[in-house]
Write an enzyme that holds these catalytic residues in place. Structure first.
Site, short mmCIF file in Angstrom:
data_model
loop_
_atom_site.label_atom_id
_atom_site.label_comp_id
_atom_site.label_asym_id
_atom_site.label_seq_id
_atom_site.Cartn_x
_atom_site.Cartn_y
_atom_site.Cartn_z
N CYS A 297 -3.75 2.64 -4.24
CA CYS A 297 -4.80 3.41 -3.58
C CYS A 297 -4.87 4.75 -4.29
CB CYS A 297 -4.48 3.58 -2.10
SG CYS A 297 -5.69 4.61 -1.23
N TYR B 105 -14.94 4.39 7.79
CA TYR B 105 -15.35 3.03 7.46
C TYR B 105 -16.82 2.76 7.77
CZ TYR B 105 -10.48 2.02 6.53
OH TYR B 105 -9.22 2.03 6.00
N HIS C 160 -7.57 0.28 -4.25
CA HIS C 160 -8.49 1.05 -3.43
C HIS C 160 -8.95 2.23 -4.27
CE1 HIS C 160 -6.54 -0.26 0.67
NE2 HIS C 160 -7.06 -1.27 0.00
N HIS D 83 0.84 -1.20 0.00
CA HIS D 83 0.00 0.00 0.00
C HIS D 83 0.87 1.25 0.00
CE1 HIS D 83 -2.81 3.07 1.41
NE2 HIS D 83 -3.81 2.24 1.11
N ASP E 214 -13.07 3.11 -0.46
CA ASP E 214 -12.22 3.39 0.69
C ASP E 214 -12.64 4.71 1.33
OD1 ASP E 214 -10.20 2.88 2.46
OD2 ASP E 214 -8.57 3.47 1.14
N HIS E 215 -12.41 4.81 2.61
CA HIS E 215 -12.53 6.06 3.36
C HIS E 215 -13.76 6.89 2.98
CE1 HIS E 215 -7.99 6.25 4.59
NE2 HIS E 215 -8.56 5.09 4.87
#
Length: 359
Positions: free
Chosen positions: A245, A334, A274, A207, A320-321
């Protein structure tokens, strides 16, 4: 066809149920982990089997693990690292025996991702995580307290309280580690585990650093394309791959995320993506998380999904996020609702790309 997933923190520590996830259209994968195993220990085979059984009982698949975190002794190159690497090798074997195909990990010293506000109120009334470089306190102890106090009593990924309770000792362990030494330690780790990955057919997916800048004087070594080229050359194997990501790399406006996707997918180095958006708030690179729609952030999510489609991507993707919306309170970034909306939006782009090609 790409495989859409959703990160889940387990029945004992996630207000979101597997049935909630099962009801998100197009979602087939759970991106999971064992969060009760201390960093550096072997993941017990029976515990992995139980997680897999739980996921599959709800009509989903467990093929991606995020994350098998790496002990700081490995990152800092301590004499004890071989013991922890041996444990990591056995964990890979145990996961492979349960059908896991991808392991997401990072090599960030001490801190995982960092935000200076875990609940910034946006103009529409939603709440999102934000980063303001001027608010990064010179005292990491104060920053740690700030993050933990804003976590709604949840443990955030990469912010394990037992490990970070030894913060001063951790900083001492990295006192002589610069970017070159950290790369050397990553190379040592990869040279030891990639042969096991090849044997077990499990791909490692590193990542990016988040944010992609040095924090508290600690080195960062996965910030851009140039860093990725150095990492892939450490061990020339498709099992030495990347999690791309889009938000983390996109936090540096100089990173051309669609171009990075095209280049490294073509090399079979991207088993996991991501897909998320961010919104820059000034020219200094400060940002907050945003809804996934291109119009809501600073990244063009259509271009990102088109890069996946044009590259014939068949790997794993997850949103994501997300923001906290509709009154939801949970683990910052999340929640269920905004990430579910994100999946629907990304899947809609994908369907349009597929059908446009058919025409």
């Amino acid at each position: 066809m790409l495989k859409m997933g959703f990160r889940w923190f387990g029945a004992s520590d996630d207000p979101i149920s597997l049935q909630n996830i099962r009801q998100i259209p197009g979602t087939t994968q759970v991106v999971g982990a064992l969060y009760d195993v201390p960093v550096g220990d072997v993941w017990p085979l029976e515990s992995i089997k139980q997680l897999k059984k739980e996921v599959e009982a709800n009509g989903l698949h467990l093929e991606v693990i995020e994350s098998v975190n790496i002990h700081d002794d490995i990152k800092a190159g301590k004499p004890t690292r071989d013991e922890y690497i041996a444990n990591y090798q056995q964990t890979i074997r145990n996961l492979a025996s349960c059908g896991v195909k991808v392991i997401c990990y990072n090599f960030m010293p001490i801190f995982d991702w960092l935000r200076t506000d875990l609940a910034e109120k946006l103009p529409d009334g939603s709440y999102a995580m934000a980063y303001d470089h001027q608010q990064v306190d010179s005292d990491p102890e104060e920053m740690l307290r700030s993050v933990q106090n804003g976590a709604n009593n949840y443990v955030l990924p990469g912010w394990e309280p037992e490990r970070l309770a030894q913060l001063k000792q951790l900083f001492m362990a990295y006192s002589d580690i610069d970017a070159d030494k950290l790369r050397q330690n990553l190379k040592y780790f990869l040279e030891a585990i990639i042969p096991v990955c090849e044997e077990c057919d499990v791909k490692m997916a590193m990542h990016p650093d988040d944010p992609p800048v040095s924090l508290f004087g600690l080195p960062r070594i996965y910030k851009n394309r140039e860093d990725m080229v150095k990492i892939e050359k450490m061990v020339d194997s498709p099992y030495n791959g990347f999690t791309i990501c889009t938000g983390s790399l996109g936090e540096n406006p100089a990173n051309d995320v669609p171009a990075i996707l095209r280049e490294f997918i073509a090399q079979d180095r991207v088993p996991f993506v991501h897909a998320r958006n961010i919104k820059f708030v000034n020219t200094e690179g400060d940002f907050h998380e945003s809804a996934h729609l291109s119009t809501e952030g600073s990244l063009d999510m259509y271009d990102i999904m088109k890069a996946l489609y044009d590259s014939k991507y068949t790997g794993y993707v997850r949103p994501d996020h997300g923001r906290d919306i509709w009154g939801e309170v949970g683990r910052p970034g999340y929640g269920l609702y905004d990430r579910a909306l994100g999946i629907t939006y990304l899947s809609g782009i994908w369907e349009a790309l597929v059908k446009d090609h058919i025409k």
